[in-house]
Motif scaffolding. Structure first.
Motif, short mmCIF file in Angstrom:
data_model
loop_
_atom_site.label_atom_id
_atom_site.label_comp_id
_atom_site.label_asym_id
_atom_site.label_seq_id
_atom_site.Cartn_x
_atom_site.Cartn_y
_atom_site.Cartn_z
N UNK A 12 0.88 -1.03 -0.10
CA UNK A 12 -0.05 0.15 0.03
C UNK A 12 0.93 1.23 0.05
N UNK A 13 2.00 1.10 0.82
CA UNK A 13 2.87 2.43 0.80
C UNK A 13 3.68 2.36 -0.74
N UNK A 14 4.11 1.59 -1.19
CA UNK A 14 4.78 1.47 -2.25
C UNK A 14 3.82 2.10 -3.33
N UNK A 15 2.58 1.74 -3.61
CA UNK A 15 1.66 2.09 -4.47
C UNK A 15 1.30 3.52 -4.27
N UNK A 16 1.25 4.01 -3.11
CA UNK A 16 0.82 5.34 -3.06
C UNK A 16 1.77 6.35 -3.16
N UNK A 17 3.26 5.89 -3.09
CA UNK A 17 4.48 6.50 -3.42
C UNK A 17 4.50 6.75 -4.78
N UNK A 57 -9.09 10.23 -10.62
CA UNK A 57 -9.09 8.58 -10.30
C UNK A 57 -8.13 8.22 -9.33
N UNK A 58 -8.06 7.21 -8.89
CA UNK A 58 -6.73 6.61 -8.12
C UNK A 58 -6.40 5.42 -8.70
N UNK A 59 -5.46 5.19 -9.33
CA UNK A 59 -5.02 4.06 -10.01
C UNK A 59 -4.19 3.01 -9.16
N UNK A 60 -4.95 2.51 -8.36
CA UNK A 60 -4.45 1.60 -7.32
C UNK A 60 -3.63 0.39 -7.64
N UNK A 61 -2.89 -0.20 -6.69
CA UNK A 61 -1.95 -1.17 -6.79
C UNK A 61 -2.90 -2.59 -6.58
N UNK A 62 -3.86 -2.64 -6.05
CA UNK A 62 -4.90 -3.61 -5.53
C UNK A 62 -6.26 -3.10 -5.28
N UNK A 63 -7.12 -4.39 -5.26
CA UNK A 63 -8.40 -3.99 -4.64
C UNK A 63 -8.51 -3.52 -3.24
N UNK A 64 -7.58 -4.19 -2.22
CA UNK A 64 -7.55 -3.77 -1.21
C UNK A 64 -7.42 -2.19 -0.95
N UNK A 65 -6.48 -1.80 -1.60
CA UNK A 65 -6.07 -0.63 -1.63
C UNK A 65 -7.03 0.32 -2.38
N UNK A 66 -7.62 -0.07 -3.19
CA UNK A 66 -8.75 0.49 -3.93
C UNK A 66 -10.10 0.87 -2.82
N UNK A 67 -10.55 -0.14 -2.32
CA UNK A 67 -11.35 0.17 -1.20
C UNK A 67 -10.90 0.95 -0.09
N UNK A 68 -9.72 0.84 0.34
CA UNK A 68 -8.91 1.74 1.33
C UNK A 68 -9.07 3.26 0.96
N UNK A 69 -8.40 3.39 -0.27
CA UNK A 69 -8.57 4.73 -0.90
C UNK A 69 -10.04 5.38 -0.97
#
Lengths: 310, 392
Positions: free
Chosen positions: A119-124, B53-65
């Motif tokens: 999550x950190x890597x993605x946000x950065x 948009x937030x082009x997230x790195x996973x669905x977990x992060x998608x819902x978190x964002x």
């Protein structure tokens, strides 16, 4: 205008993380939070990973936070804050908000190095305008001192206990600060509560840089480190002076050591006051102790070279 | 003025989201949802929406964002399927627990293992206890209409809950159908401006979101979630009334088809309802009184209304496109619970069909209706739960 970093000026500022939180006496984490917020001269929104800081600062109808604060889960302080920051940008773009707001995420090493790493890597990588501050106490302290990828070589934790066959943690720490630097984000730094001015300066500087920033801060935990309650500052200073925790920053790819110890102390000075390393001083673990010192020397030399080349 | 179009279910949902023009959306690819949100990404790229948009790195992060964005204070959407919804599971509870009206089309797909990208309902059924409102859609038109209505339902000041709009993977998401679009302005007026409730970005009144709450008050928070769910049904019906005025299309909490005088009935969700209705017509032509009940609102489940609608039927088969292994199908469990308080209950059957995109054919509906017809005369159920359409 940024606040002048003198105790006199800082003492005039309103507490944004107030007294009444339930962190243990002598914990390093609230000191980290206080310094970071004192160095923040803007409205700020905080995101907090599950952990000691979170469970001790907002309980039922009580909160220690005088600023907007959000906790959702363990592994996603960065992702959650990226959502808040994106909504801010959207509202600003649409003319529904005009104030300048800063964003800070706080997570422990478990929530940052381990479960929150993706999550950190993605946000950065996405470039959100935020500072992620990790308070690194070197284990999952909230659940009772379990090993994380930030736990130092040789440490005794409840999941890598120093036993009669295995002498504590056999693996070295992950160098998360360098990993974050490898994301090519504009600002990465390491800091320590013992050097509060250095840390506060880094926070002030980070706020003035647009985009993602990462600051890794050592945060002694007397429960997990099995040290004296009043030793947080002493131990974090020893971490700096033994070069276990060098203070440096990497700004736009350029490495700068911000505090060079006058005299590099042997690592045993840092290890000795901590019960978690007690077993390293038995004759049979001498080799491991040497390994710890060698590794610190090697990493410090590497950092000196990087700082020189840059 | 309505516009008649020929589009896929994914395209219809993407268009509904464009018309609503949310403030923030989370985007992450997963078959068969992918092309819904990539269409939405092109609306952003072409400046057709104000959305960030937030082009997230996973669905977990998608819902978190999405949770972060919704708590910040604004209208938030995302979409997912299958493993993506499963990965979000932890965060789904947090979205509803924090009472954040995030709107999420779920393009229903099977869950691993084995890996399968095709349509069934295992994903959304696995999320039925997460505190989200669930609306189910038979076709692209219903998916479009439900998506628009979802905003009014979830954002209602008495409700403030996240909503999943379920549509069948590939069968609906990727099939082109004739349907009607509303005008952009009509949708915007219908949905209205987003109303904030305790936004995090209200800087002068700082709020703490997501406290630790232990034995003293947690139980009360959960009861509050239960209580708000009891109000959802009326809001769904009110919103449907307004929507009917706008579109001419009538929605309830479920749809009945030739059920009023039926002796036998099938209860079935989503696209398979269409196939079933055709076969019911054939049985009616043969003089057999068959009918159908297709739930639209699955969470909260309208127990009393379902019991009322089915109470006169002699035999009912509840068809599940998902299984609760070691238990009955999830839809069956709800219908059985709904019927239990009745003094005279219909005989009940549970059939599991169409897992992992296995075709649901008219012959399957005919097989079930024939069995129901026999049961209605004999009064005897042989096997209560059974898989149909299985290759032996």
């Amino acid at each position: 205008m940024a606040t002048t970093l003198t105790l006199k000026e800082l003492s005039k500022k309103e507490d944004r993380f107030t007294h009444g939180h339930r962190m243990c006496s002598g914990c390093g984490a609230p000191i980290v939070v206080k310094i970071a917020l004192m160095a923040t001269d803007y409205p700020v929104v905080i995101s907090n990973a599950t952990g000691c800081l979170e469970v001790s600062s907002c309980i039922s109808e009580f909160t220690a936070w005088n600023v907007p604060w959000i906790h959702t889960a363990f592994e996603n302080a960065a992702a959650t804050l990226s959502g808040v920051e994106t909504m801010y940008r959207s509202l600003k773009k649409q003319g529904k908000m005009d104030r300048e707001v800063k964003f800070i995420a706080f997570g422990g090493d478990g929530g940052t190095y381990d479960i929150g790493f993706q999550s950190l890597s993605g946000a950065m990588e996405r470039g959100h305008d935020m500072i992620y501050i990790c308070y690194d106490n070197g284990a999952y302290m909230n659940t009772g001192i379990q090993r994380s990828s930030a736990t130092p070589l040789g440490a005794d934790t409840t999941t890598c206990p120093a036993g009669s066959v295995i002498p504590g943690k056999l693996r070295s720490r992950k160098n998360l600060t360098k990993i974050m630097a490898a994301h090519n984000i504009p600002y990465v730094a390491q800091a320590s509560p013992s050097h509060w001015q250095d840390f506060a300066k880094k926070v002030q500087k980070a706020h003035e840089i647009k985009g993602p920033k990462f600051i890794n801060v050592i945060a002694p935990c007397n429960r997990g480190w099995r040290s004296k309650t009043n030793d947080a500052i002493l131990l974090s200073r020893l971490a700096v002076n033994t070069c276990y925790w060098p203070l440096y920053e990497i700004e736009n790819g350029t490495t700068k050591i911000t505090v060079t110890p006058k005299q590099k102390l042997p690592i045993v000075d840092f290890l000795k006051p901590q019960g978690r390393f007690k077993h390293l001083f038995s004759p049979e673990n001498e080799g491991l102790l040497t390994q710890v010192q060698d590794e610190i020397d090697r990493e410090w030399e590497k950092l000196l070279k990087e700082a020189k080349t840059d | 003025m309505a516009k008649v179009v020929a589009v896929t279910g994914n395209e219809a949902c993407a268009n509904a989201l464009r018309q609503v023009n949310p403030d923030v959306c989370g985007i992450y690819p997963i078959t068969p949802q992918t092309d819904m949100m990539q269409r939405f990404a092109s609306y952003i790229a072409d400046g057709k929406v104000d959305t960030e948009s937030i082009l997230v790195e996973s669905e977990h992060s998608s819902m978190s964002a999405c949770i972060g964005a919704a708590a910040a204070g604004g209208r938030v959407v995302t979409a997912t399927s299958s493993q993506g919804l499963a990965l979000m599971w932890e965060m789904l509870h947090i979205a509803s627990g924090d009472r954040l009206p995030i709107i999420m089309p779920v393009v229903n797909r099977a869950l691993s293992a084995p890996l399968n990208i095709h349509g069934d309902h295992s994903d959304a059924m696995g999320a039925r206890d997460t505190g989200w409102i669930q609306l189910w859609s038979e076709n692209g038109q219903e998916a479009y209409d439900n998506t628009i209505q979802a905003f009014r339902i979830g954002e209602h000041m008495e409700i403030r809950l996240p909503v999943m709009v379920c549509l069948d993977g590939f069968i609906i998401s990727h099939s082109i159908e004739r349907m009607e679009y509303l005008e952009d302005q009509e949708v915007r007026d219908f949905v209205g401006p987003f109303k904030n409730f305790l936004p995090l970005l209200d800087l002068d009144k700082p709020k703490s979101y997501g406290p630790l709450i232990l034995t003293d008050l947690y139980h009360e928070y959960k009861r509050a979630q239960h209580e708000v769910m009891t109000k959802v049904k009326d809001v769904v019906l009110d919103v449907a009334k307004d929507f009917e005025k706008l579109s001419g299309r009538k929605y309830g909490i479920f749809e009945t088809y030739r059920l009023e005088d039926a002796d036998i009935a099938i209860v079935i969700l989503n696209s398979a309802a269409g196939t079933t209705k055709d076969v019911i017509d054939e049985f009616r032509d043969k003089g057999i009184k068959a009918g159908l009940l297709k739930p639209r609102l699955f969470r909260p489940f309208p127990f009393e209304e379902v019991a009322e609608a089915l109470k006169h039927v002699k035999a009912v088969c509840v068809m599940d496109r998902a299984d609760s292994f070691g238990g009955y199908g999830p839809l069956f469990m709800e219908v059985a619970s709904a019927l239990y308080p009745l003094e005279r209950k219909p005989l009940l059957l549970n059939k599991v069909y169409g897992l992992g995109g296995r075709d649901y054919l008219p012959s399957h509906a005919a097989q079930v209706l024939t069995e129901l017809h026999d049961i209605s005369r004999s009064g005897k159920v042989n096997v209560l739960k059974e898989y149909i359409g299985v290759r032996e």
